[in-house]
Scaffold this active site. Structure first.
Site, PDB file in Angstrom:
ATOM      1  CD  GLU A 194      -2.857  -1.153   2.420  1.00 55.56           C
ATOM      2  OE1 GLU A 194      -3.673  -0.216   2.378  1.00 55.56           O
ATOM      3  OE2 GLU A 194      -2.849  -2.026   3.307  1.00 55.56           O
ATOM      4  CG  ASP A 222       6.442 -21.684 -24.025  1.00 58.31           C
ATOM      5  OD1 ASP A 222       5.274 -21.704 -23.579  1.00 58.31           O
ATOM      6  OD2 ASP A 222       7.005 -20.635 -24.370  1.00 58.31           O
TER       7      ASP A 222
END
Length: 330
Positions: free
Chosen positions: A161, A311
């Protein structure tokens, strides 16, 4: 370009695809498309809590509770835990305690520890540093004792925050992972962006289009994913603006966020629908996993799917889609 999966990665992914899911309750995937705050100082709202159709229910001791009502709120949550409802409509019931900097954390934890039960998650706001995390660990250890906080399925969710916390996120998330592995403390598997406090910290003016926090949100989600944690997006402050909320949810989802904080029950449906994969995405993930299994049985380590070389990151994306849908539908 593609990356071949190593032997260990193949084994782990085949374990997931077999349907056995996580290896333990500590590894269980918890959907958090929407986090709804319920002030613990409001008994009427607590009574309604078990019926709320939200992924993550946050019983609030911090910002949503006046300083003069903190003691009552603590007792209300302790009683709530003692009389834990048999059925909740949500996937997770968490308790958001007060921050280290508030000086109220020890009082919160001491009262909560009087209950014989732990919530699904403890949620800790305003983690600004590694030192804050260490203080959290020591506070819980002092109140609960080692045995009650070690190897428990209870998770920890933390809030970022401030500007300092945003820049130090890699060190903070690494320390959280280390605490779980070395001290068997609560596993941190989600991080929440506290946008209002962040804006106040940097002197920004909060707006509906959120341009003032664009950099912060993108940096935040990148750090979360680097450490394998869910990223929970900022509150949309105008709860009556459904279209604006939907637009910001879609943006956040496209950036990689897993869910969003909500401040009013009317926001839940829009948010949870937006963060649910589309039918096309679910079909893509299901078919990709199916073909992966077929190629592994044939001894092939790499393959193409719908015109693309596959992948490991794409396989993990498919896993996340299927696992979210599987858990939401339970």
């Amino acid at each position: 370009m593609f990356i071949r999966l190593g032997k260990r990665s193949i084994q782990q992914f085949r374990h997931f695809c077999s349907g056995t899911g996580a290896s333990s309750s500590n590894d269980k995937y918890v959907p958090r498309r929407a986090l709804l705050y319920v002030p613990a100082s409001n008994p009427k709202m607590l009574d309604k809590a078990p019926k709320l159709q939200v992924d993550c229910l946050v019983l609030e001791l911090e910002d949503g509770v006046a300083l003069t009502a903190k003691a009552e709120a603590r007792q209300n949550i302790r009683k709530y835990l003692d009389n834990w409802p048999q059925q909740h409509a949500c996937h997770e019931v968490g308790v958001r305690v007060n921050s280290v900097s508030s000086g109220l954390l020890a009082d919160d934890v001491t009262e909560l520890a009087k209950s014989s039960k732990l919530p699904d998650a403890f949620m800790v706001p305003k983690i600004d540093s590694v030192d804050d995390l260490n203080t959290v660990w020591k506070t819980f250890r002092s109140a609960y004792g080692d045995q009650r906080i070690r190897n428990t399925p209870t998770r920890m969710v933390i809030w970022i925050e401030s500007a300092r916390a945003l820049l130090d996120m890699p060190q903070i998330l690494k320390a959280a992972s280390t605490l779980h592995k070395s001290a068997q403390f609560f596993r941190t598997d989600a991080v929440v962006f506290g946008s209002d406090d962040y804006c106040a910290d940097i002197g920004a003016t909060r707006s509906n289009d959120a341009t003032e926090i664009m950099y912060a949100r993108q940096h935040f989600v990148a750090c979360c994913k680097a450490y394998g944690m869910q990223a929970i997006d900022a509150v949309y402050i105008d709860y009556k603006d459904v279209e604006g909320l939907k637009k910001q949810c879609e943006q956040g989802k496209s950036w990689g966020f897993n869910g969003k904080q909500v401040i009013h029950p009317t926001q839940i449906g829009t948010v949870q629908d937006c963060f649910l994969p589309s039918a096309e995405r679910i079909d893509w993930a299901t078919e990709l996993i199916k073909e992966f299994e077929q190629h592994q049985r044939g001894g092939k380590g790499a393959f193409t799917f719908r015109g693309h070389m596959i992948d490991r990151p794409l396989l993990l994306q498919a896993k996340n889609v299927v696992e979210l849908v599987r858990n939401v539908k339970k």
